[in-house]
Each structure stands twice: as C-alpha cells, then as structure tokens.
Scaffold this motif. Sequence first.
Motif, PDB file in Angstrom:
ATOM      1  N   LYS A   1       0.750  -1.154   0.114  1.00 54.42           N
ATOM      2  CA  LYS A   1       0.074  -0.066  -0.009  1.00 54.42           C
ATOM      3  C   LYS A   1       0.791   1.322  -0.033  1.00 54.42           C
ATOM      4  O   LYS A   1       0.546   2.037  -0.851  1.00 54.42           O
ATOM      5  CB  LYS A   1      -0.900  -0.028   1.132  1.00 54.42           C
ATOM      6  CG  LYS A   1      -1.818  -1.035   1.148  1.00 54.42           C
ATOM      7  CD  LYS A   1      -2.734  -1.117   2.387  1.00 54.42           C
ATOM      8  CE  LYS A   1      -3.829  -2.397   2.596  1.00 54.42           C
ATOM      9  NZ  LYS A   1      -4.666  -2.410   3.671  1.00 54.42           N
ATOM     10  N   ILE A   2       1.979   1.285   0.890  1.00 49.66           N
ATOM     11  CA  ILE A   2       2.739   2.397   0.943  1.00 49.66           C
ATOM     12  C   ILE A   2       3.629   2.679  -0.332  1.00 49.66           C
ATOM     13  O   ILE A   2       3.641   3.801  -0.744  1.00 49.66           O
ATOM     14  CB  ILE A   2       3.586   2.351   2.166  1.00 49.66           C
ATOM     15  CG1 ILE A   2       2.710   2.132   3.241  1.00 49.66           C
ATOM     16  CG2 ILE A   2       4.770   3.703   2.193  1.00 49.66           C
ATOM     17  CD1 ILE A   2       3.743   1.833   4.605  1.00 49.66           C
ATOM     18  N   ALA A   3       4.159   1.517  -0.703  1.00 40.31           N
ATOM     19  CA  ALA A   3       4.967   1.811  -2.237  1.00 40.31           C
ATOM     20  C   ALA A   3       3.814   2.287  -3.369  1.00 40.31           C
ATOM     21  O   ALA A   3       4.499   2.889  -4.094  1.00 40.31           O
ATOM     22  CB  ALA A   3       5.458   0.407  -2.475  1.00 40.31           C
ATOM     23  N   GLN A   4       2.784   1.758  -3.320  1.00 35.98           N
ATOM     24  CA  GLN A   4       1.730   2.221  -4.336  1.00 35.98           C
ATOM     25  C   GLN A   4       1.440   3.581  -4.212  1.00 35.98           C
ATOM     26  O   GLN A   4       1.280   4.477  -5.192  1.00 35.98           O
ATOM     27  CB  GLN A   4       0.407   1.298  -4.330  1.00 35.98           C
ATOM     28  CG  GLN A   4       0.872  -0.041  -4.652  1.00 35.98           C
ATOM     29  CD  GLN A   4      -0.561  -0.947  -4.618  1.00 35.98           C
ATOM     30  OE1 GLN A   4      -1.221  -0.505  -4.298  1.00 35.98           O
ATOM     31  NE2 GLN A   4      -0.454  -2.116  -5.016  1.00 35.98           N
ATOM     32  N   GLN A   5       1.578   4.124  -3.000  1.00 38.88           N
ATOM     33  CA  GLN A   5       1.040   5.444  -2.644  1.00 38.88           C
ATOM     34  C   GLN A   5       2.145   6.401  -2.975  1.00 38.88           C
ATOM     35  O   GLN A   5       2.174   7.689  -3.312  1.00 38.88           O
ATOM     36  CB  GLN A   5       0.626   5.672  -1.128  1.00 38.88           C
ATOM     37  CG  GLN A   5      -0.698   4.850  -1.008  1.00 38.88           C
ATOM     38  CD  GLN A   5      -0.994   4.884   0.329  1.00 38.88           C
ATOM     39  OE1 GLN A   5      -0.313   5.263   1.353  1.00 38.88           O
ATOM     40  NE2 GLN A   5      -2.017   4.615   0.736  1.00 38.88           N
TER      41      GLN A   5
END
Length: 313
Positions: free
Chosen positions: A211-215
């Motif tokens: 999730k963080i990497a996509q954001q």
Amino acid sequence: MKWEDLRRSKNVEDRRGQGRSSLGGGMGSGRSGGMGSNLIMMLLMSKGKFKWVLIGILLIFLLGGGSSLLGGNQSPNQTYDDSGVVFEDATEKAGSDSQITDKEGQFLSTVLASTEDYWTSKFEEYNLVYKKPKLVLYTEGTMTGGCGFGQSSAGPFYCPGDQSVYIDVSFYRELANKYGAPGDFAMAYVLSHEVGHHVQQLLGTMDDYQKIAQQNPGAKNELTVRLELQADYYAGAWARYADEQGILDEGDIEEALQAAFSVGDDTLQKESLGYVVPDSFTHGTSKQRQEWFARGYKHAGDFQEADTFNRDI
C-alpha cells in the motif's frame, strides 16, 4: 549444523527434473523455444489490430513476481490473486519427505521443519497462529501459484500468492562457488530468510508495504530494503533458536553472516558493475544485512525490535 537426526517437514514439494515444462517456461528454452515464445511469434506475425495488447497480456502472465534473496527480476509489491494453478498431490509426485532421498533435499526439509517449530512457538507467544509455508524444490524454472513463472536465475524466492518458498537446489553450490559463502548453514540462512518473508505475509507487513509503495512509488526501493532487512532479522531469530537447541556446529553463525555479506547490494554491484549505485539498492548493504541478522539473533525474534520501517537502518 547437526541436522541428520532431526524431524523433516512434510510441507515440501519436489518438482526437480520437470524443468520448463509448465506454461510460461518456454520463453527462450529448448531448441524450438517453447509455448511462450511460440505464442508471441504467432501474435507478431498476425495482422490483428489488438495483437500488441495480447502480447502485453501474455508477457504479464509469463513474468510474475515474488520476494527474492538476490532481487532478480521479481517484485514483492505485485498484487497477487488465485492463478488457478493446481499443484500435484505431494504424496503422488515425489513431494513427501519420505520420497526425498538426496542429501540437499533432506537438509532443506530439516531446516524448514526447524523454522516451523520456532515460528509456531513464537506466534503462540503473541496469541497468533502460524500457518506453515510450502517449500518447492525445482530445476531451472517452474510455475508458481500467484507470482507467475519462477526462474532459478533470480535465486531463491518467496511467493505470497501461494505462501511458498521456491528454491533451485543448485543455488546451494552457487552460494559457495559464485558468492563465496560455503557451508550448510549459509544455505540454512537463505531458507530462513525466505521463511522470514512468509512471517511478514502472515503479520500483514507485506500488505502494508504494498500500500505504501503504491502511494509513494519514489520510496519503493527504500521500502524494499527495509522489507528485506526485516527478513534477515527473522532469519537471525531462527538461528538463535537453532543455537539454543544445540544443533549448530562451531562456525555456523559465521557461515550465515558470510552469506548475508555476500548477497549485499553493494558487494554484488561491485562484483558485477565495478561500482555501486546506492539509489538502486533493494536489499541493503552487506553491513546492513549482517547487522540485522545479528539483531534478530540478539533479540530472539522480538517483534518490536524487528520494526525496520520505523528505525534507522
């Protein structure tokens, strides 16, 4: 490592000798290429206006992703789903422990069993249930259950999609001859590192990472380094358990530390490129990998101490 008389895991599937027979393994293999390359050639020769879309879809299908010790061409931040791959019954296809007779396969089965015992106990300390991963032994390449087609050139890897660790046993010798990390416990470190990724999957760390990497795509490499160093921490935690069980030989921990050093980003880049590109790191420096393995050993797997995402690394 004193492993010969220890329990061996039943969660092992032996696909060695099957080579690249699975769909997706044909790209660049054999004299005539194989199914993957043949399909692409047929599409290239066709005149349909959607042929490039179809080629793109085929390539996405063939090139999957997992979390690898060495990085390779795989990516642990892929969105995984049920690929529909059905594994053959281990009791019918050389996958049960009783049918694995070679020393390397038996050794890896024993190490896996030891990690099962350790993580089952550790999870119980936190009122959690440990779901055991599967270990798949293969030759050259094999289809995974959610990470596309896995290849030995990428090194051992973990696939969250089917919660399995994939190892081409030839890496055992490659670790000693190519990476300068001989010894059975060097390979034990490799397997326990991949099992560490399974621990991350069960604890929800991989989902949070995704999730963080996509954001924030710009932080992906740094996040991946932190993910890998945490897996090294978990490998060190298991090593502490194995030591306390009295099954380690003198020099085993040093073998693991040498293996951690050998697969550091800076060491690998110096050997392959002659220079280092820190912004491209995805696993951490040799020093970092050794330090986080040592921390896991020191803190015996304390989950709070394992938080590489909120600590200086």
